[in-house]
Write an enzyme that holds these catalytic residues in place. Sequence first.
Site, PDB file in Angstrom:
ATOM      1  N   GLU A  57       0.838  -0.676  -0.036  1.00 45.71           N
ATOM      2  CA  GLU A  57      -0.272  -0.309   0.451  1.00 45.71           C
ATOM      3  C   GLU A  57       0.781   1.820  -0.114  1.00 45.71           C
ATOM      4  O   GLU A  57       1.864   0.819   0.443  1.00 45.71           O
ATOM      5  CB  GLU A  57      -1.103   0.177   1.200  1.00 45.71           C
ATOM      6  CG  GLU A  57      -2.344  -0.597   1.420  1.00 45.71           C
ATOM      7  CD  GLU A  57      -3.095  -1.102   2.320  1.00 45.71           C
ATOM      8  OE1 GLU A  57      -2.857  -0.626   3.472  1.00 45.71           O
ATOM      9  OE2 GLU A  57      -4.274  -1.286   2.354  1.00 45.71           O
ATOM     10  N   GLU A 102      -0.981  -9.607  -6.722  1.00 45.98           N
ATOM     11  CA  GLU A 102      -1.700 -10.712  -8.106  1.00 45.98           C
ATOM     12  C   GLU A 102      -0.495  -9.746  -8.744  1.00 45.98           C
ATOM     13  O   GLU A 102       0.922 -11.030  -9.322  1.00 45.98           O
ATOM     14  CB  GLU A 102      -2.225 -10.495  -8.120  1.00 45.98           C
ATOM     15  CG  GLU A 102      -3.795 -11.160  -7.873  1.00 45.98           C
ATOM     16  CD  GLU A 102      -4.083  -9.913  -6.690  1.00 45.98           C
ATOM     17  OE1 GLU A 102      -3.861  -9.740  -6.166  1.00 45.98           O
ATOM     18  OE2 GLU A 102      -5.454 -10.803  -7.187  1.00 45.98           O
ATOM     19  N   CYS A 131      -6.159  -7.023 -12.355  1.00 46.57           N
ATOM     20  CA  CYS A 131      -4.951  -7.505 -11.733  1.00 46.57           C
ATOM     21  C   CYS A 131      -5.143  -8.915 -12.348  1.00 46.57           C
ATOM     22  O   CYS A 131      -4.867  -9.522 -13.074  1.00 46.57           O
ATOM     23  CB  CYS A 131      -5.288  -8.417 -10.311  1.00 46.57           C
ATOM     24  SG  CYS A 131      -4.088  -7.370  -9.137  1.00 46.57           S
TER      25      CYS A 131
HETATM   26 ZN   LIG Z   1      -5.277  -5.991  -8.505  1.00 42.10          ZN
END
Ligand SMILES: [Zn+2]
Length: 137
Positions: free
Chosen positions: A50, A61, A97
Amino acid sequence: MTNVNQQEMEKLFEAAWQAAENSYSPYSEFRVGAALRLTNGETVTGTNVENVSYGLTVCAERAAVARAVSEFGPKVRIAAAAVANLNRSASPPCGACRQVLAEFMTPDAPVMFPAADGTRTMALSELLPLGSEMKLK
Ligand SMILES: [Zn+2]
């Protein structure tokens, strides 16, 4: 789906769970890990990272995909993927992702993730219909 059996998928899920232990998620406290089984037999993992800006946060991912390419080069291919989180919440891969995984996975490759009704495995093409049809040329 690609020839990765249920036992291998469960091992991949366990690797994703372990990767989530390294999550950098001081803002959401949503600790996610991802594990990729590569067609060369290797397994690579990633975790969410983050950022105070929120928008620059990188999902587990995509962190794993970047690691796979960094370690094994541009021809790397992903046979299967698993996602886990320590929060015991449903967390199918987000849309971004799914698109990034589609760059390196075949449409029939399995993706395992925590769903509302327990762990679920779906083919990438079920998660991202038409994902393999995007072409620049
Ligand atoms: Zn994602």
